[in-house]
Design a protein around this motif. Structure first.
Motif, short mmCIF file in Angstrom:
data_model
loop_
_atom_site.label_atom_id
_atom_site.label_comp_id
_atom_site.label_asym_id
_atom_site.label_seq_id
_atom_site.Cartn_x
_atom_site.Cartn_y
_atom_site.Cartn_z
N ALA A 66 43.40 41.87 37.47
CA ALA A 66 42.55 40.82 36.92
C ALA A 66 41.08 41.26 36.92
N ALA A 69 40.56 43.60 33.99
CA ALA A 69 40.46 42.84 32.74
C ALA A 69 39.13 42.11 32.65
N PRO A 81 39.16 36.80 31.51
CA PRO A 81 40.33 36.15 30.90
C PRO A 81 41.30 35.63 31.96
N GLY A 83 45.11 35.65 32.98
CA GLY A 83 46.32 36.44 32.74
C GLY A 83 47.41 36.01 33.69
N ARG A 110 45.63 51.63 34.35
CA ARG A 110 46.36 51.19 33.16
C ARG A 110 47.33 52.28 32.71
N GLY A 117 49.21 41.80 24.42
CA GLY A 117 48.75 41.33 25.72
C GLY A 117 49.62 41.73 26.89
N VAL A 139 51.88 42.66 33.59
CA VAL A 139 51.01 41.50 33.37
C VAL A 139 51.05 41.07 31.91
N PHE A 140 50.59 39.85 31.68
CA PHE A 140 50.49 39.32 30.33
C PHE A 140 49.17 38.57 30.20
N GLU A 141 48.39 38.95 29.19
CA GLU A 141 47.14 38.27 28.89
C GLU A 141 47.21 37.72 27.47
N ALA A 145 44.95 31.52 26.68
CA ALA A 145 45.81 31.15 27.82
C ALA A 145 46.11 29.66 27.87
N TYR A 148 48.66 28.79 25.32
CA TYR A 148 49.93 29.35 25.76
C TYR A 148 50.59 28.43 26.79
#
Length: 153
Positions: A66, A69, A81, A83, A110, A117, A139-141, A145, A148
């Motif tokens: 996090a 990001a 963001p 995530g 990474r 995402g 992870v998912f971003e 958000a 989502y």
């Protein structure tokens, strides 16, 4: 790790607050990786018998991601963001717990980051140069958000 971005205060790059902010500071961040630090607190909600169980390391790793990001977002003039931690693969810990007062370095690099995402980061936790835990963190971003979450409810 080559220093690439300005080092921000942890609360500028991560949405976690209060007792759920488990990290203390960002040490280094670039386009591919991040290093963060924390001192294992004695008064943590996760504290048990002189330490924090090693499985909490998964959250340390997720918060490091996090931070990465958030640093990327700050470079674009955006807020951190939101995530989601999807899971881990091959979490391996050399210790059953992290000792209270122990200073930990958490690194995330990474491996894969898709346009959709979804991402995978290779993570590790170290103390005094000794590797204590490793994992691949998924992870998912999502682009939005809140939208989502509303659609998933």
């Amino acid at each position: 790790m080559a220093h690439g971005f300005p080092i921000h205060d942890i609360e500028q790059v991560i949405p976690h607050r209060g007792a759920m902010l488990l990290l203390d500071r960002v040490l280094d961040c670039d386009a591919e990786s991040v290093a963060v630090e924390l001192t294992v607190p004695i008064d943590s909600a996760f504290h048990v018998d002189g330490g924090v169980p090693a499985y909490v390391g998964v959250e340390y790793m997720a918060q490091a991601v996090a931070c990465w990001a958030g640093c990327q977002a700050r470079e674009r003039g955006m807020p951190p963001p939101v995530g989601f931690l999807l899971g881990t693969r091959r979490y391996d810990s050399a210790v059953p717990a992290f000792d209270s007062g122990q200073r930990l370095r958490v690194e995330a690099r990474r491996e894969i980051l898709g346009e959709n995402g979804l991402g995978v980061f290779a993570c590790r936790i170290l103390a005094e140069g000794r590797e204590l835990a490793t994992a691949n963190v998924s992870v998912f971003e999502p682009p939005d958000a809140m939208a989502y979450l509303e659609n998933e409810a």
